[in-house]
Write a protein that holds these residues in place. Structure first.
Motif, PDB file in Angstrom:
ATOM      1  N   PRO A  53       0.812  -1.221   0.000  1.00 29.68           N
ATOM      2  CA  PRO A  53       0.000   0.000   0.000  1.00 29.68           C
ATOM      3  C   PRO A  53       0.845   1.270   0.000  1.00 29.68           C
ATOM      4  N   THR A  55       3.068   2.053  -1.976  1.00 32.65           N
ATOM      5  CA  THR A  55       3.279   2.538  -3.345  1.00 32.65           C
ATOM      6  C   THR A  55       2.331   3.694  -3.669  1.00 32.65           C
ATOM      7  N   LEU A  56       1.163   3.713  -3.028  1.00 33.35           N
ATOM      8  CA  LEU A  56       0.195   4.780  -3.291  1.00 33.35           C
ATOM      9  C   LEU A  56       0.573   6.092  -2.603  1.00 33.35           C
ATOM     10  N   TRP A  68       1.929   0.770  -7.791  1.00 35.64           N
ATOM     11  CA  TRP A  68       0.849  -0.031  -7.221  1.00 35.64           C
ATOM     12  C   TRP A  68       0.452  -1.150  -8.180  1.00 35.64           C
ATOM     13  N   SER A  71       3.004  -3.925  -7.987  1.00 36.27           N
ATOM     14  CA  SER A  71       2.871  -4.675  -6.739  1.00 36.27           C
ATOM     15  C   SER A  71       1.619  -5.552  -6.774  1.00 36.27           C
ATOM     16  N   TYR A  72       0.540  -5.021  -7.290  1.00 29.61           N
ATOM     17  CA  TYR A  72      -0.727  -5.731  -7.436  1.00 29.61           C
ATOM     18  C   TYR A  72      -0.532  -6.944  -8.335  1.00 29.61           C
ATOM     19  N   GLN A  99      -7.368  -0.096   0.031  1.00 27.51           N
ATOM     20  CA  GLN A  99      -6.412   0.214  -1.036  1.00 27.51           C
ATOM     21  C   GLN A  99      -7.099   0.899  -2.205  1.00 27.51           C
ATOM     22  N   ALA A 103      -6.317   4.521  -3.819  1.00 19.72           N
ATOM     23  CA  ALA A 103      -6.061   4.718  -5.250  1.00 19.72           C
ATOM     24  C   ALA A 103      -6.999   5.774  -5.838  1.00 19.72           C
TER      25      ALA A 103
END
Length: 187
Positions: A53, A55-56, A68, A71-72, A99, A103
């Motif tokens: 998370p 990354t956001l 994100w 990573s997802y 998440q 986003a």
């Protein structure tokens, strides 16, 4: 949760009990899973624990969304068989909803119109999950035969080399992000 009785065919006088293990992520000791939907949401929570998370929190917005997405993809690539199951039921898992909220917040703060946000996230999800499935596929997905002449396909396949799934993901992500940037530039 009460143990579930399982009756073996022989001997008929013996009774075995089985208590499903419900002490993983997303459950509390003594909590009850609500059937198939509950199991699906536990699985969704489990996979989501691998999505970073943080990354956001990156800047600018496009760096955050691209990070994100990667990573997802990595989280779901580790569980490709879960994708069809998870894609056929609504998202209810708190960690996943959190998440998505983050986003959406990133995209709104970047200046996207609310009507553009969900189509962008759904397109990103389609790209990520399709690519995660592609990572589980054999490296060679096209088996050419002598019965069907395909010289151009053969040439293109020979040119792609190793890592075709990663390259395809990057092409798709670049196209999606270019489209998203264009949406921000429109009057």
């Amino acid at each position: 949760m009460a143990p579930t009785a399982i009756r073996p065919p022989l001997p008929a006088t013996r009774e075995l009990t089985f208590t499903p293990p419900l002490k993983g992520p997303g459950t509390l000791p003594g909590s009850r899973v609500d059937g198939r939907d509950g199991i699906v949401e536990l699985l969704r929570e489990r996979v989501a624990t691998a999505i970073d998370p943080a990354t956001l929190d990156l800047a600018p917005w496009d760096t955050a969304v691209e990070s994100w997405a990667r990573s997802y993809r990595a989280a779901f690539a580790a569980h490709p068989r879960a994708i069809p199951l998870l894609m056929t039921s609504p998202v209810r898992a708190p960690r996943v909803l959190e998440q998505y909220e983050r986003a959406v917040t990133v995209l709104l703060a970047a200046g996207f119109a609310p009507a553009d946000v969900m189509p962008l996230l759904i397109a990103l999800e389609n790209l990520v999950l399709g690519s995660a499935l592609d990572l589980a596929a054999p490296e060679t997905m096209w088996e050419l035969t002598t019965e069907t002449p395909t010289p151009h396909l053969a040439e293109a396949l020979a040119a792609v080399g190793a890592g075709r799934a990663d390259r395809a993901f990057e092409v798709g992500l670049t196209g999606l992000m270019d489209h998203a940037r264009a949406l921000l530039r429109r009057p």
